[in-house]
Motif scaffolding. Sequence first.
Motif, PDB file in Angstrom:
ATOM      1  N   ASP A 162       1.627   7.115   3.778  1.00  0.00           N
ATOM      2  CA  ASP A 162       1.213   6.942   2.386  1.00  0.00           C
ATOM      3  C   ASP A 162       1.973   5.753   1.804  1.00  0.00           C
ATOM      4  OD1 ASP A 162       0.506   7.116  -0.286  1.00  0.00           O
ATOM      5  OD2 ASP A 162       1.255   9.155  -0.564  1.00  0.00           O
ATOM      6  N   LEU A 163       1.262   4.695   1.484  1.00  0.00           N
ATOM      7  CA  LEU A 163       1.906   3.481   0.967  1.00  0.00           C
ATOM      8  C   LEU A 163       2.686   3.710  -0.327  1.00  0.00           C
ATOM      9  CD1 LEU A 163      -0.709   0.683   1.741  1.00  0.00           C
ATOM     10  CD2 LEU A 163       1.502   1.078   2.833  1.00  0.00           C
ATOM     11  N   MET A 164       2.399   4.813  -1.026  1.00  0.00           N
ATOM     12  CA  MET A 164       3.166   5.125  -2.236  1.00  0.00           C
ATOM     13  C   MET A 164       4.645   5.311  -1.903  1.00  0.00           C
ATOM     14  SD  MET A 164       1.541   4.979  -5.047  1.00  0.00           S
ATOM     15  CE  MET A 164       2.607   5.879  -6.159  1.00  0.00           C
ATOM     16  N   GLY A 165       4.938   5.609  -0.649  1.00  0.00           N
ATOM     17  CA  GLY A 165       6.330   5.745  -0.245  1.00  0.00           C
ATOM     18  C   GLY A 165       7.143   4.492  -0.514  1.00  0.00           C
ATOM     19  N   LEU A 166       6.496   3.337  -0.565  1.00  0.00           N
ATOM     20  CA  LEU A 166       7.216   2.094  -0.824  1.00  0.00           C
ATOM     21  C   LEU A 166       7.742   2.021  -2.263  1.00  0.00           C
ATOM     22  CD1 LEU A 166       4.907  -0.386   1.109  1.00  0.00           C
ATOM     23  CD2 LEU A 166       7.184   0.425   1.786  1.00  0.00           C
ATOM     24  N   ILE A 167       7.039   2.627  -3.206  1.00  0.00           N
ATOM     25  CA  ILE A 167       7.524   2.633  -4.590  1.00  0.00           C
ATOM     26  C   ILE A 167       8.344   3.887  -4.889  1.00  0.00           C
ATOM     27  CG2 ILE A 167       5.488   3.668  -5.690  1.00  0.00           C
ATOM     28  CD1 ILE A 167       5.947   1.563  -7.972  1.00  0.00           C
TER      29      ILE A 167
END
Length: 174
Positions: free
Chosen positions: A129-134
């Motif tokens: 989940d790319l939200m992990g980057l924020i």
Amino acid sequence: MKTLIDHLAQYADYHRDPRNIHTHFVGVPMIMFAVVVLLSRPAWMVGDLPVTPALLCALASSIFYVRLDMRFGLAMATLLAAMLALAQWVAVQSLAVWLATGIGLFAVGWVIQFVGHYYEGRKPAFVDDLMGLIIGPLFVVAEWAFALGLRKEVQAAVEQRSGPVRLRTGRAAA
């Protein structure tokens, strides 16, 4: 929109080994600062304020964090403001200094992250989940708060979903 607990618990699922969390205390701020440095060029002057891609991303991120949780959001906005100020100084240095600082911190930060995930025995959260980057930087701030005895209700809610921080007994613990 997911809640603060939803985001932190999902991220925490990938981060229950304390060695991994400790590497995140170093690696995530390095990566975050590297991105701010690299996005601090070009700068357009609006009055006395240098407007950069870093500033625009920091403002958008701060709004996201504040909407999730006012206290953590203000902490994140403060950290981003400090990073913006320091990154602006780096960005006006020579091209070599700017790039070496940004790329160097980014690369070393990711090496540290992958060492932590070796201990964890699990891939980084952003892979699924790319939200992990924020959420990663917010997770680090939350873990610092928990270590200081703050936001115990948030810690309890996250641990109810993800379990407590524990030392793994897998390949890297031997």
